[in-house]
Design a protein around this motif. Structure first.
Motif, mmCIF file in Angstrom:
data_model
loop_
_atom_site.group_PDB
_atom_site.id
_atom_site.type_symbol
_atom_site.label_atom_id
_atom_site.label_comp_id
_atom_site.label_asym_id
_atom_site.label_seq_id
_atom_site.Cartn_x
_atom_site.Cartn_y
_atom_site.Cartn_z
ATOM 1 N N SER A 137 -65.461 -4.210 -28.268
ATOM 2 C CA SER A 137 -65.533 -3.259 -27.154
ATOM 3 C C SER A 137 -64.181 -2.611 -26.910
ATOM 4 O O SER A 137 -64.075 -1.393 -26.720
ATOM 5 C CB SER A 137 -65.980 -3.980 -25.879
ATOM 6 O OG SER A 137 -67.357 -4.135 -25.860
ATOM 7 N N LYS B 226 -71.924 -0.486 -26.265
ATOM 8 C CA LYS B 226 -73.257 -0.850 -25.757
ATOM 9 C C LYS B 226 -74.216 -1.156 -26.898
ATOM 10 O O LYS B 226 -74.991 -2.107 -26.841
ATOM 11 C CB LYS B 226 -73.813 0.274 -24.894
ATOM 12 C CG LYS B 226 -73.114 0.399 -23.544
ATOM 13 C CD LYS B 226 -73.742 1.501 -22.691
ATOM 14 C CE LYS B 226 -73.035 1.607 -21.340
ATOM 15 N NZ LYS B 226 -73.590 2.701 -20.505
ATOM 16 N N PHE B 227 -74.159 -0.317 -27.954
ATOM 17 C CA PHE B 227 -75.064 -0.546 -29.088
ATOM 18 C C PHE B 227 -74.729 -1.855 -29.794
ATOM 19 O O PHE B 227 -75.615 -2.579 -30.241
ATOM 20 C CB PHE B 227 -74.971 0.623 -30.077
ATOM 21 C CG PHE B 227 -75.571 1.899 -29.547
ATOM 22 C CD1 PHE B 227 -76.943 2.040 -29.414
ATOM 23 C CD2 PHE B 227 -74.755 2.951 -29.153
ATOM 24 C CE1 PHE B 227 -77.496 3.203 -28.904
ATOM 25 C CE2 PHE B 227 -75.304 4.121 -28.653
ATOM 26 C CZ PHE B 227 -76.673 4.253 -28.521
ATOM 27 N N THR B 228 -73.442 -2.143 -29.891
ATOM 28 C CA THR B 228 -73.021 -3.406 -30.495
ATOM 29 C C THR B 228 -73.523 -4.579 -29.692
ATOM 30 O O THR B 228 -73.998 -5.586 -30.237
ATOM 31 C CB THR B 228 -71.485 -3.461 -30.594
ATOM 32 O OG1 THR B 228 -71.022 -2.319 -31.304
ATOM 33 C CG2 THR B 228 -71.033 -4.716 -31.323
ATOM 34 N N GLU B 229 -73.420 -4.456 -28.339
ATOM 35 C CA GLU B 229 -73.883 -5.530 -27.470
ATOM 36 C C GLU B 229 -75.389 -5.741 -27.601
ATOM 37 O O GLU B 229 -75.874 -6.868 -27.666
ATOM 38 C CB GLU B 229 -73.516 -5.215 -26.021
ATOM 39 C CG GLU B 229 -72.018 -5.270 -25.741
ATOM 40 C CD GLU B 229 -71.682 -4.800 -24.344
ATOM 41 O OE1 GLU B 229 -72.643 -4.568 -23.570
ATOM 42 O OE2 GLU B 229 -70.491 -4.673 -24.031
ATOM 43 N N ILE B 230 -76.121 -4.622 -27.644
ATOM 44 C CA ILE B 230 -77.587 -4.713 -27.780
ATOM 45 C C ILE B 230 -77.961 -5.363 -29.118
ATOM 46 O O ILE B 230 -78.829 -6.236 -29.196
ATOM 47 C CB ILE B 230 -78.230 -3.315 -27.664
ATOM 48 C CG1 ILE B 230 -78.050 -2.776 -26.250
ATOM 49 C CG2 ILE B 230 -79.716 -3.367 -28.041
ATOM 50 C CD1 ILE B 230 -78.436 -1.318 -26.095
ATOM 51 N N TYR B 231 -77.264 -4.911 -30.194
ATOM 52 C CA TYR B 231 -77.536 -5.469 -31.527
ATOM 53 C C TYR B 231 -77.216 -6.959 -31.575
ATOM 54 O O TYR B 231 -77.975 -7.765 -32.124
ATOM 55 C CB TYR B 231 -76.710 -4.720 -32.573
ATOM 56 C CG TYR B 231 -76.888 -5.252 -33.975
ATOM 57 C CD1 TYR B 231 -78.047 -4.976 -34.704
ATOM 58 C CD2 TYR B 231 -75.908 -6.041 -34.567
ATOM 59 C CE1 TYR B 231 -78.226 -5.471 -35.979
ATOM 60 C CE2 TYR B 231 -76.067 -6.545 -35.841
ATOM 61 C CZ TYR B 231 -77.236 -6.256 -36.546
ATOM 62 O OH TYR B 231 -77.406 -6.748 -37.815
ATOM 63 N N GLU C 280 -77.170 -9.034 -29.093
ATOM 64 C CA GLU C 280 -78.161 -9.761 -28.290
ATOM 65 C C GLU C 280 -79.459 -9.968 -29.082
ATOM 66 O O GLU C 280 -80.047 -11.050 -29.073
ATOM 67 C CB GLU C 280 -78.449 -8.983 -27.007
ATOM 68 C CG GLU C 280 -79.374 -9.726 -26.054
ATOM 69 C CD GLU C 280 -79.648 -8.926 -24.793
ATOM 70 O OE1 GLU C 280 -80.461 -9.392 -23.976
ATOM 71 O OE2 GLU C 280 -79.056 -7.844 -24.627
ATOM 72 N N LYS C 281 -79.885 -8.908 -29.812
ATOM 73 C CA LYS C 281 -81.094 -9.007 -30.621
ATOM 74 C C LYS C 281 -80.928 -10.048 -31.728
ATOM 75 O O LYS C 281 -81.826 -10.853 -31.998
ATOM 76 C CB LYS C 281 -81.447 -7.652 -31.240
ATOM 77 C CG LYS C 281 -82.041 -6.654 -30.268
ATOM 78 C CD LYS C 281 -82.413 -5.375 -30.995
ATOM 79 C CE LYS C 281 -83.054 -4.374 -30.037
ATOM 80 N NZ LYS C 281 -83.383 -3.091 -30.727
ATOM 81 N N LYS D 256 -81.100 -13.551 -30.337
ATOM 82 C CA LYS D 256 -82.484 -13.965 -30.065
ATOM 83 C C LYS D 256 -83.206 -14.308 -31.368
ATOM 84 O O LYS D 256 -83.972 -15.270 -31.438
ATOM 85 C CB LYS D 256 -83.223 -12.854 -29.329
ATOM 86 C CG LYS D 256 -82.782 -12.668 -27.895
ATOM 87 C CD LYS D 256 -83.559 -11.541 -27.235
ATOM 88 C CE LYS D 256 -83.137 -11.358 -25.777
ATOM 89 N NZ LYS D 256 -83.850 -10.237 -25.124
#
Length: 411
Positions: free
Chosen positions: A29, A41-46, A48-49, A52
């Motif tokens: 970041s 943000k995209f890195t964080e979303i990726y 997180e995925k 999971k």
């Protein structure tokens, strides 16, 4: 005490991994911000995925079903490796060049029985074509007879094809008596009357071109699985016309299996008997043209829908059975003493022989890898994904110990 220490150590390791992950995320970041790029943000979303997904995979890997599957795959790999070692001998091993005496004999690859599952035709309706062959003889082991007559009829439009063929080998006397077809000095007579006849190449091409006037052809022959289809496929293959046949023919049906289900309880299922008992008619049997007309009447009397008819079909490519039958005829004699001693049942011996193996192959496998080698060759997968002989525990536990005992006594 040791248990608590181990649990605490695992907890620390997990905590360190989580912190490292968070540090990597924070670093990415800050790098993005300094470069004037996205705030991450995209890195964080990726991330997180992926987290999971990793938890889901980890959870699934602990399920009993997943563990069983891993064990099954490991066992299959071991069997494959064992089978390869038994089949290829020393050539499968490393540093083979350093050995003075090398076992280089390779056991033949498994011949599949042929896949006789019903064909499906997703688009358009199938065209049912009844056909029949007259030949110079029966199929005798690996020796295929030559065709002397080809006849066919479309079940819906009643269009007929019929041609006589001059064979390249003599017609057996019993075949001449049954069919009435005689060839003398290149001229053919049928029951004493001269008929026009042509060579097999032009006659077969005419038949294949006639078939192409139909779409999604399903060929039907009585007792075809054991006779007409093997003879036709052998002829097509020898003349290199398989591609042309497969362009129009989608499947094959042996009407014998159809009539056994539709007309149960008959004294026998010869075509002449069925015509007499079901339709009360007689006809000139063993003339291909007469045979197809009679068979078309019986099929119409069966009153099957096209979907019901297709349930009896199988792919023309299923004629792996040609090679399987040839290998069986060649190898079964070497197994007769095993059948006589009660070591192999006749059906198991036929499967063994048809897959391309004889008694010497069995003995060679035992010499290479003992009982494990015998088991491996029984369950080895062929190109259809089926066991070479059998993977049934009952058969393996019954046959393998008897074979081991036999070979140990011989040694």
């Amino acid at each position: 005490m040791k248990i608590y220490v181990n649990i605490y150590s695992l907890f620390l390791i997990k905590l360190q991994l989580e912190q490292a992950s968070m540090w990597t995320l924070d670093l990415s970041s800050s790098v993005n911000k300094e470069a004037g790029l996205s705030p991450g943000k995209f890195t964080e979303i990726y991330a997180e995925k992926q987290g999971k997904r990793r938890l889901k995979v980890e959870k699934k890997s602990k399920l009993p079903s997943t563990k069983r599957r891993r064990m099954q795959l490991k066992q299959e790999r071991n069997l494959t490796q064992c089978a390869s070692q038994a089949l290829e001998g020393d050539t499968y091993q490393s540093e083979i060049g350093l050995e003075e005496q090398v076992d280089i004999e390779k056991i033949p690859d498994p011949v599949p029985r042929g896949n006789f599952k019903p064909v499906t035709i997703p688009s358009r309706a199938p065209s049912i074509v009844v056909f029949d062959l007259e030949t110079t003889d029966l199929i005798r082991g690996r020796h295929m007879p030559h065709i002397t007559q080809i006849a066919a009829v479309g079940l819906e439009n009643d269009a007929i094809f019929n041609t006589y063929i001059i064979p390249k080998i003599p017609i057996r006397e019993t075949a001449m008596e049954v069919t009435g077809i005689v060839v003398t000095a290149g001229k053919m007579t049928v029951h004493g009357k001269c008929v026009d006849a042509e060579d097999i190449t032009s006659g077969l091409l005419k038949f294949l071109n006639w078939l192409q006037t139909y779409q999604n052809v399903i060929l039907v022959a009585h007792n075809g699985r054991k006779f007409d289809f093997p003879v036709l496929m052998n002829t097509v293959k020898s003349l290199k016309q398989s591609k042309m046949l497969f362009q129009s023919v989608e499947g094959c049906i042996d009407s014998l299996s159809v009539f056994k289900k539709v007309f149960p309880g008959q004294t026998n299922y010869k075509q002449e008997t069925l015509m007499s008992s079901i339709l009360g008619q007689t006809y000139g049997a063993h003339d291909a043209k007469e045979d197809i007309l009679a068979l078309s009447l019986l099929l119409k009397e069966a009153k099957l829908s096209k979907s019901e008819t297709l349930s009896f079909s199988f792919s023309p490519i299923a004629q792996h059975a040609l090679r399987f039958s040839a290998e069986k005829a060649k190898n079964v004699p070497s197994l007769h003493h095993l059948i006589a001693q009660g070591i192999l049942k006749h059906a198991t011996a036929e499967n063994f022989a048809g897959s391309g193996l004889n008694f010497q192959h069995l003995k060679k496998n035992f010499q290479r890898d003992g009982e494990d080698g015998l088991r491996a060759i029984f369950v080895q997968k062929n190109c259809d994904g089926q066991p070479r002989i059998s993977a049934a525990k009952r058969i393996l536990d019954s046959v393998i110990p008897k074979l081991v005992d036999l070979f140990e006594k011989q040694d």
